[in-house]
Design an enzyme around this catalytic site. Structure first.
Site, PDB file in Angstrom:
ATOM      1  N   ASN A 226       0.864  -1.313   0.103  1.00 47.19           N
ATOM      2  CA  ASN A 226      -0.094  -0.271  -0.071  1.00 47.19           C
ATOM      3  C   ASN A 226       0.985   1.055  -0.039  1.00 47.19           C
ATOM      4  O   ASN A 226       1.555   1.479   1.149  1.00 47.19           O
ATOM      5  CB  ASN A 226      -0.843  -0.016   1.393  1.00 47.19           C
ATOM      6  CG  ASN A 226      -1.716   1.155   1.473  1.00 47.19           C
ATOM      7  OD1 ASN A 226      -1.850   2.074   0.337  1.00 47.19           O
ATOM      8  ND2 ASN A 226      -2.161   1.362   2.688  1.00 47.19           N
ATOM      9  N   TRP A 227       0.831   1.919  -1.131  1.00 52.52           N
ATOM     10  CA  TRP A 227       1.882   2.954  -1.441  1.00 52.52           C
ATOM     11  C   TRP A 227       1.294   4.372  -0.629  1.00 52.52           C
ATOM     12  O   TRP A 227       1.965   5.477  -0.435  1.00 52.52           O
ATOM     13  CB  TRP A 227       2.046   3.244  -2.622  1.00 52.52           C
ATOM     14  CG  TRP A 227       3.086   2.249  -3.458  1.00 52.52           C
ATOM     15  CD1 TRP A 227       3.777   1.082  -2.882  1.00 52.52           C
ATOM     16  CD2 TRP A 227       3.550   2.135  -4.775  1.00 52.52           C
ATOM     17  NE1 TRP A 227       4.476   0.709  -3.653  1.00 52.52           N
ATOM     18  CE2 TRP A 227       4.456   1.237  -4.690  1.00 52.52           C
ATOM     19  CE3 TRP A 227       3.349   3.202  -5.811  1.00 52.52           C
ATOM     20  CZ2 TRP A 227       5.231   0.844  -5.991  1.00 52.52           C
ATOM     21  CZ3 TRP A 227       4.065   2.893  -7.077  1.00 52.52           C
ATOM     22  CH2 TRP A 227       4.992   1.634  -7.109  1.00 52.52           C
ATOM     23  N   LYS A 228       0.048   4.200  -0.285  1.00 51.41           N
ATOM     24  CA  LYS A 228      -0.396   5.474   0.300  1.00 51.41           C
ATOM     25  C   LYS A 228      -0.303   6.632  -0.758  1.00 51.41           C
ATOM     26  O   LYS A 228      -0.468   6.423  -1.581  1.00 51.41           O
ATOM     27  CB  LYS A 228       0.058   5.648   1.810  1.00 51.41           C
ATOM     28  CG  LYS A 228      -0.099   4.470   2.657  1.00 51.41           C
ATOM     29  CD  LYS A 228       0.064   4.696   4.272  1.00 51.41           C
ATOM     30  CE  LYS A 228       0.403   3.442   4.855  1.00 51.41           C
ATOM     31  NZ  LYS A 228       0.424   3.643   6.165  1.00 51.41           N
TER      32      LYS A 228
ATOM     33  N   HIS B  64      -9.533   1.121   5.694  1.00 51.81           N
ATOM     34  CA  HIS B  64      -8.163   1.262   6.154  1.00 51.81           C
ATOM     35  C   HIS B  64      -8.239   2.189   7.515  1.00 51.81           C
ATOM     36  O   HIS B  64      -9.134   3.049   7.219  1.00 51.81           O
ATOM     37  CB  HIS B  64      -7.048   1.836   5.153  1.00 51.81           C
ATOM     38  CG  HIS B  64      -5.933   1.782   5.669  1.00 51.81           C
ATOM     39  ND1 HIS B  64      -5.293   2.885   6.412  1.00 51.81           N
ATOM     40  CD2 HIS B  64      -4.903   0.991   5.275  1.00 51.81           C
ATOM     41  CE1 HIS B  64      -3.982   2.674   6.548  1.00 51.81           C
ATOM     42  NE2 HIS B  64      -3.609   1.537   5.933  1.00 51.81           N
TER      43      HIS B  64
ATOM     44  N   GLU C 297      -6.658   4.599   8.533  1.00 54.53           N
ATOM     45  CA  GLU C 297      -6.475   6.087   7.808  1.00 54.53           C
ATOM     46  C   GLU C 297      -7.720   6.619   7.466  1.00 54.53           C
ATOM     47  O   GLU C 297      -7.889   8.030   7.704  1.00 54.53           O
ATOM     48  CB  GLU C 297      -5.375   6.199   7.144  1.00 54.53           C
ATOM     49  CG  GLU C 297      -3.948   6.092   7.708  1.00 54.53           C
ATOM     50  CD  GLU C 297      -2.725   5.446   7.057  1.00 54.53           C
ATOM     51  OE1 GLU C 297      -2.885   5.683   5.688  1.00 54.53           O
ATOM     52  OE2 GLU C 297      -2.051   5.040   7.559  1.00 54.53           O
TER      53      GLU C 297
ATOM     54  N   GLU D  62      -4.740  -5.252  11.079  1.00 58.08           N
ATOM     55  CA  GLU D  62      -3.766  -4.080  11.245  1.00 58.08           C
ATOM     56  C   GLU D  62      -4.067  -3.228  12.502  1.00 58.08           C
ATOM     57  O   GLU D  62      -4.845  -2.317  12.495  1.00 58.08           O
ATOM     58  CB  GLU D  62      -3.961  -3.027  10.020  1.00 58.08           C
ATOM     59  CG  GLU D  62      -3.846  -3.638   8.721  1.00 58.08           C
ATOM     60  CD  GLU D  62      -3.450  -2.564   7.652  1.00 58.08           C
ATOM     61  OE1 GLU D  62      -2.373  -3.176   7.253  1.00 58.08           O
ATOM     62  OE2 GLU D  62      -3.998  -1.666   7.474  1.00 58.08           O
TER      63      GLU D  62
ATOM     64  N   GLY E 176       2.655   2.281  10.690  1.00 64.84           N
ATOM     65  CA  GLY E 176       3.692   3.516  10.420  1.00 64.84           C
ATOM     66  C   GLY E 176       4.520   3.951  11.618  1.00 64.84           C
ATOM     67  O   GLY E 176       5.013   4.766  11.698  1.00 64.84           O
TER      68      GLY E 176
ATOM     69  N   SER F 186       3.864  -1.970  10.131  1.00 61.25           N
ATOM     70  CA  SER F 186       5.065  -1.881  10.290  1.00 61.25           C
ATOM     71  C   SER F 186       5.897  -3.275  10.035  1.00 61.25           C
ATOM     72  O   SER F 186       6.975  -3.608  10.435  1.00 61.25           O
ATOM     73  CB  SER F 186       5.614  -1.507  11.638  1.00 61.25           C
ATOM     74  OG  SER F 186       5.106  -0.262  11.924  1.00 61.25           O
TER      75      SER F 186
ATOM     76  N   GLY G 261       2.939  -1.055   4.258  1.00 61.44           N
ATOM     77  CA  GLY G 261       2.876   0.249   3.807  1.00 61.44           C
ATOM     78  C   GLY G 261       4.167   0.699   3.576  1.00 61.44           C
ATOM     79  O   GLY G 261       4.902   0.467   2.578  1.00 61.44           O
ATOM     80  N   GLY G 262       4.936   1.279   4.697  1.00 59.96           N
ATOM     81  CA  GLY G 262       6.220   1.834   4.335  1.00 59.96           C
ATOM     82  C   GLY G 262       7.155   1.184   3.751  1.00 59.96           C
ATOM     83  O   GLY G 262       8.023   1.637   2.644  1.00 59.96           O
TER      84      GLY G 262
HETATM   85  C1  PEP Z   1      -0.633   0.228   6.020  1.00 55.45           C
HETATM   86  O1  PEP Z   1      -0.690   1.315   5.763  1.00 55.45           O
HETATM   87  O2  PEP Z   1      -1.653  -0.690   5.768  1.00 55.45           O
HETATM   88  C2  PEP Z   1       0.399  -0.331   6.802  1.00 55.45           C
HETATM   89  C3  PEP Z   1       0.495  -1.344   7.184  1.00 55.45           C
HETATM   90  O3  PEP Z   1       1.388   0.545   6.921  1.00 55.45           O
HETATM   91  P1  PEP Z   1       2.986   0.365   7.486  1.00 55.45           P
HETATM   92  O4  PEP Z   1       3.312  -1.010   6.896  1.00 55.45           O
HETATM   93  O5  PEP Z   1       3.888   1.432   7.181  1.00 55.45           O
HETATM   94  O6  PEP Z   1       2.719   0.235   8.919  1.00 55.45           O
END
Ligand code: PEP
Length: 248
Positions: free
Chosen positions: A12-14, A97, A99, A166, A172, A207, A228-229
Protein backbone atom coordinates in the site's frame (compact mmCIF):
# COMPACT_ATOMS: atom_id res chain seq x y z
CA UNK A 1 -1.46 -20.57 5.90
CA UNK A 2 -4.98 -21.47 6.88
CA UNK A 3 -6.52 -22.40 3.53
CA UNK A 4 -5.52 -23.52 0.08
CA UNK A 5 -5.10 -20.04 -1.43
CA UNK A 6 -1.71 -18.46 -2.00
CA UNK A 7 0.00 -16.20 0.50
CA UNK A 8 -0.52 -12.55 -0.51
CA UNK A 9 2.03 -9.77 -0.10
CA UNK A 10 0.32 -6.47 -0.88
CA UNK A 11 2.03 -3.06 -0.97
CA UNK A 12 0.00 0.00 0.00
CA UNK A 13 1.86 3.06 -1.27
CA UNK A 14 -0.60 5.48 0.38
CA UNK A 15 -0.11 9.07 -0.89
CA UNK A 16 3.38 8.34 -2.30
CA UNK A 17 4.77 7.74 -5.75
CA UNK A 18 5.24 9.62 -9.00
CA UNK A 19 5.59 8.18 -12.48
CA UNK A 20 9.38 7.88 -12.82
CA UNK A 21 9.80 6.31 -9.36
CA UNK A 22 7.11 3.77 -10.14
CA UNK A 23 8.76 2.84 -13.47
CA UNK A 24 12.07 2.22 -11.67
CA UNK A 25 10.23 0.11 -9.08
CA UNK A 26 8.58 -1.96 -11.84
CA UNK A 27 11.97 -2.65 -13.48
CA UNK A 28 13.45 -3.94 -10.21
CA UNK A 29 10.45 -6.11 -9.43
CA UNK A 30 10.34 -7.56 -12.93
CA UNK A 31 14.01 -8.53 -12.66
CA UNK A 32 13.14 -10.62 -9.55
CA UNK A 33 9.78 -12.32 -10.15
CA UNK A 34 8.03 -13.81 -7.11
CA UNK A 35 7.70 -17.60 -6.95
CA UNK A 36 4.38 -19.17 -8.00
CA UNK A 37 3.20 -19.79 -4.42
CA UNK A 38 3.37 -16.11 -3.43
CA UNK A 39 0.87 -13.63 -4.86
CA UNK A 40 2.07 -10.03 -5.11
CA UNK A 41 -0.21 -6.99 -5.30
CA UNK A 42 0.40 -3.25 -5.38
CA UNK A 43 -1.93 -0.44 -4.38
CA UNK A 44 -0.36 2.72 -5.84
CA UNK A 45 -2.10 6.10 -5.93
CA UNK A 46 -4.90 6.29 -8.53
CA UNK A 47 -2.70 8.37 -10.87
CA UNK A 48 -0.30 5.44 -11.40
CA UNK A 49 -2.81 2.64 -11.93
CA UNK A 50 -2.99 2.75 -15.73
CA UNK A 51 0.76 2.92 -16.19
CA UNK A 52 1.38 0.04 -13.75
CA UNK A 53 -1.35 -1.99 -15.44
CA UNK A 54 0.52 -1.53 -18.73
CA UNK A 55 3.77 -2.66 -17.11
CA UNK A 56 2.63 -5.81 -15.32
CA UNK A 57 0.57 -8.77 -16.39
CA UNK A 58 -2.08 -9.79 -13.79
CA UNK A 59 -0.18 -13.05 -13.44
CA UNK A 60 2.90 -11.25 -12.10
CA UNK A 61 1.45 -8.47 -9.99
CA UNK A 62 -2.20 -7.75 -9.27
CA UNK A 63 -3.21 -4.13 -8.88
CA UNK A 64 -5.51 -2.61 -6.34
CA UNK A 65 -6.80 0.78 -5.27
CA UNK A 66 -6.46 2.25 -1.80
CA UNK A 67 -10.08 3.39 -1.64
CA UNK A 68 -13.10 4.21 -3.81
CA UNK A 69 -16.50 5.84 -3.56
CA UNK A 70 -19.71 3.83 -3.21
CA UNK A 71 -21.38 5.12 -6.42
CA UNK A 72 -20.69 4.13 -10.00
CA UNK A 73 -20.75 7.55 -11.70
CA UNK A 74 -22.22 11.02 -11.41
CA UNK A 75 -21.86 14.28 -9.50
CA UNK A 76 -19.34 13.24 -6.86
CA UNK A 77 -16.47 15.67 -7.45
CA UNK A 78 -13.09 14.24 -6.56
CA UNK A 79 -14.31 10.65 -6.16
CA UNK A 80 -13.35 7.48 -7.98
CA UNK A 81 -15.76 4.71 -8.86
CA UNK A 82 -15.49 0.91 -8.90
CA UNK A 83 -16.10 0.93 -12.66
CA UNK A 84 -13.12 3.27 -13.16
CA UNK A 85 -10.95 1.01 -11.02
CA UNK A 86 -11.87 -2.06 -13.09
CA UNK A 87 -11.16 -0.03 -16.23
CA UNK A 88 -7.73 0.88 -14.82
CA UNK A 89 -6.87 -2.80 -14.28
CA UNK A 90 -7.62 -3.23 -10.56
CA UNK A 91 -8.38 -6.59 -9.00
CA UNK A 92 -8.37 -5.37 -5.37
CA UNK A 93 -9.65 -2.38 -3.45
CA UNK A 94 -8.66 -1.62 0.15
CA UNK A 95 -11.70 -0.71 2.27
CA UNK A 96 -11.86 0.33 5.91
CA UNK A 97 -8.20 1.27 6.24
CA UNK A 98 -7.68 2.91 9.64
CA UNK A 99 -6.49 6.12 7.96
CA UNK A 100 -9.84 6.33 6.14
CA UNK A 101 -11.76 5.44 9.32
CA UNK A 102 -9.88 7.93 11.51
CA UNK A 103 -9.04 10.83 9.18
CA UNK A 104 -11.98 10.67 6.76
CA UNK A 105 -14.46 9.39 9.40
CA UNK A 106 -15.58 6.38 7.34
CA UNK A 107 -17.76 4.06 9.38
CA UNK A 108 -19.48 0.70 9.00
CA UNK A 109 -22.50 1.96 7.02
CA UNK A 110 -20.34 3.51 4.30
CA UNK A 111 -17.90 0.60 4.32
CA UNK A 112 -20.75 -1.87 3.78
CA UNK A 113 -22.07 0.20 0.83
CA UNK A 114 -18.57 0.18 -0.65
CA UNK A 115 -18.20 -3.57 -0.13
CA UNK A 116 -21.46 -4.21 -1.98
CA UNK A 117 -20.56 -1.97 -4.90
CA UNK A 118 -17.05 -3.48 -5.07
CA UNK A 119 -18.49 -6.99 -5.33
CA UNK A 120 -21.05 -5.98 -7.91
CA UNK A 121 -18.21 -4.63 -10.09
CA UNK A 122 -15.93 -7.63 -9.77
CA UNK A 123 -13.43 -6.11 -7.32
CA UNK A 124 -12.03 -8.08 -4.40
CA UNK A 125 -12.09 -5.96 -1.23
CA UNK A 126 -9.24 -6.10 1.26
CA UNK A 127 -11.22 -5.19 4.37
CA UNK A 128 -8.96 -3.66 7.03
CA UNK A 129 -9.80 -4.00 10.69
CA UNK A 130 -7.80 -3.14 13.79
CA UNK A 131 -7.91 -1.75 17.29
CA UNK A 132 -6.38 1.44 18.74
CA UNK A 133 -3.83 1.17 21.52
CA UNK A 134 -6.23 2.17 24.29
CA UNK A 135 -8.70 -0.45 23.07
CA UNK A 136 -6.03 -3.17 23.27
CA UNK A 137 -4.84 -1.95 26.63
CA UNK A 138 -8.36 -2.01 28.05
CA UNK A 139 -8.92 -5.58 26.79
CA UNK A 140 -11.43 -4.58 24.09
CA UNK A 141 -9.56 -5.81 20.99
CA UNK A 142 -11.93 -8.67 20.14
CA UNK A 143 -15.01 -6.54 20.76
CA UNK A 144 -13.70 -3.87 18.34
CA UNK A 145 -12.78 -6.41 15.66
CA UNK A 146 -16.15 -8.12 15.98
CA UNK A 147 -17.92 -4.81 15.50
CA UNK A 148 -15.79 -3.98 12.43
CA UNK A 149 -16.42 -7.45 10.96
CA UNK A 150 -20.15 -7.03 11.47
CA UNK A 151 -20.20 -5.27 8.06
CA UNK A 152 -20.08 -8.82 6.67
CA UNK A 153 -23.38 -9.84 8.25
CA UNK A 154 -25.77 -11.24 5.61
CA UNK A 155 -23.12 -11.13 2.89
CA UNK A 156 -23.15 -14.12 0.50
CA UNK A 157 -20.61 -16.66 1.62
CA UNK A 158 -19.16 -17.07 -1.89
CA UNK A 159 -17.91 -13.49 -2.35
CA UNK A 160 -14.22 -12.86 -2.98
CA UNK A 161 -12.76 -11.27 0.09
CA UNK A 162 -9.48 -10.73 1.91
CA UNK A 163 -9.29 -9.32 5.43
CA UNK A 164 -6.28 -7.47 6.84
CA UNK A 165 -5.79 -7.31 10.59
CA UNK A 166 -3.87 -4.08 11.21
CA UNK A 167 -3.51 -2.93 14.82
CA UNK A 168 -3.71 0.85 14.46
CA UNK A 169 -0.90 1.36 16.98
CA UNK A 170 1.43 -0.65 14.71
CA UNK A 171 0.73 1.24 11.46
CA UNK A 172 3.64 3.43 10.42
CA UNK A 173 5.03 3.44 13.96
CA UNK A 174 7.79 0.83 13.71
CA UNK A 175 6.01 -1.17 16.47
CA UNK A 176 4.63 -4.57 15.57
CA UNK A 177 2.31 -6.88 17.39
CA UNK A 178 4.19 -9.72 19.09
CA UNK A 179 3.90 -13.18 17.50
CA UNK A 180 1.67 -14.22 20.46
CA UNK A 181 -0.65 -11.25 19.89
CA UNK A 182 -0.71 -11.98 16.15
CA UNK A 183 -1.53 -15.68 16.60
CA UNK A 184 -4.20 -15.01 19.18
CA UNK A 185 -5.84 -12.19 17.24
CA UNK A 186 -5.73 -13.97 13.87
CA UNK A 187 -7.33 -17.03 15.47
CA UNK A 188 -10.14 -14.81 16.74
CA UNK A 189 -10.58 -13.12 13.33
CA UNK A 190 -10.72 -16.48 11.49
CA UNK A 191 -13.22 -17.77 14.05
CA UNK A 192 -15.43 -14.70 13.70
CA UNK A 193 -15.23 -14.87 9.90
CA UNK A 194 -16.22 -18.49 9.98
CA UNK A 195 -19.19 -17.66 12.27
CA UNK A 196 -20.24 -15.14 9.60
CA UNK A 197 -19.83 -17.79 6.88
CA UNK A 198 -16.51 -16.70 5.36
CA UNK A 199 -13.31 -18.64 4.89
CA UNK A 200 -10.82 -16.14 3.51
CA UNK A 201 -7.23 -15.00 3.82
CA UNK A 202 -6.35 -12.81 6.79
CA UNK A 203 -3.28 -10.65 6.22
CA UNK A 204 -1.26 -9.01 8.99
CA UNK A 205 -0.38 -5.33 8.59
CA UNK A 206 1.53 -2.89 10.78
CA UNK A 207 5.20 -1.99 10.31
CA UNK A 208 6.07 -5.22 8.46
CA UNK A 209 9.64 -4.91 7.19
CA UNK A 210 12.43 -7.19 5.90
CA UNK A 211 13.65 -7.87 9.46
CA UNK A 212 10.37 -8.99 11.02
CA UNK A 213 8.50 -10.41 7.99
CA UNK A 214 9.61 -14.03 8.38
CA UNK A 215 8.55 -14.20 12.05
CA UNK A 216 5.19 -12.52 11.45
CA UNK A 217 4.38 -14.51 8.33
CA UNK A 218 5.18 -17.78 10.11
CA UNK A 219 2.47 -17.18 12.74
CA UNK A 220 -0.55 -19.49 12.60
CA UNK A 221 -3.49 -17.85 10.87
CA UNK A 222 -1.39 -15.31 8.92
CA UNK A 223 -2.03 -15.64 5.19
CA UNK A 224 0.15 -12.78 3.99
CA UNK A 225 0.95 -9.15 4.75
CA UNK A 226 -0.31 -5.68 3.92
CA UNK A 227 2.80 -3.53 3.80
CA UNK A 228 2.90 0.27 3.86
CA UNK A 229 6.26 2.01 4.32
CA UNK A 230 8.41 -0.99 3.41
CA UNK A 231 6.63 -1.40 0.07
CA UNK A 232 7.85 1.97 -1.22
CA UNK A 233 11.33 0.69 -2.09
CA UNK A 234 11.55 -2.30 -4.41
CA UNK A 235 14.50 -3.67 -2.43
CA UNK A 236 12.68 -3.93 0.92
CA UNK A 237 9.43 -5.07 -0.70
CA UNK A 238 11.28 -7.86 -2.52
CA UNK A 239 12.90 -9.00 0.75
CA UNK A 240 9.43 -9.36 2.29
CA UNK A 241 8.32 -11.37 -0.76
CA UNK A 242 11.40 -13.59 -0.27
CA UNK A 243 10.51 -14.09 3.41
CA UNK A 244 6.99 -15.09 2.34
CA UNK A 245 8.39 -17.51 -0.23
CA UNK A 246 10.40 -19.24 2.49
CA UNK A 247 7.62 -19.45 5.06
CA UNK A 248 4.56 -20.10 2.85
C1 PEP B 1 -0.72 0.11 6.03
O1 PEP B 1 -0.78 1.27 5.64
O2 PEP B 1 -1.64 -0.65 5.79
C2 PEP B 1 0.47 -0.31 6.79
C3 PEP B 1 0.46 -1.49 7.33
O3 PEP B 1 1.51 0.60 6.89
P1 PEP B 1 2.97 0.33 7.54
O4 PEP B 1 3.46 -0.99 6.96
O5 PEP B 1 3.79 1.48 7.10
O6 PEP B 1 2.78 0.23 9.00
Amino acid sequence: MTNATRCLIAGNWKMNGILQESLDFVKELQANPAPEHVEVALMPPFTLLHSLADSFSEKDVRLGAQSMYCEVSGAFTGSISPMMLRDAGCHYVILGHSERRDIMHEGNTLIRKKLDVAWSHGLEPILCIGEHLEERESGRTNEVLKEQLSVLADVNTGVSLTVAYEPVWAIGTGKTASPEQVKETHAFVHEELSRLGHDCRVLYGGSVNPNNAAELLACDGVDGALVGGASLKADSFMKIIEAAAETA
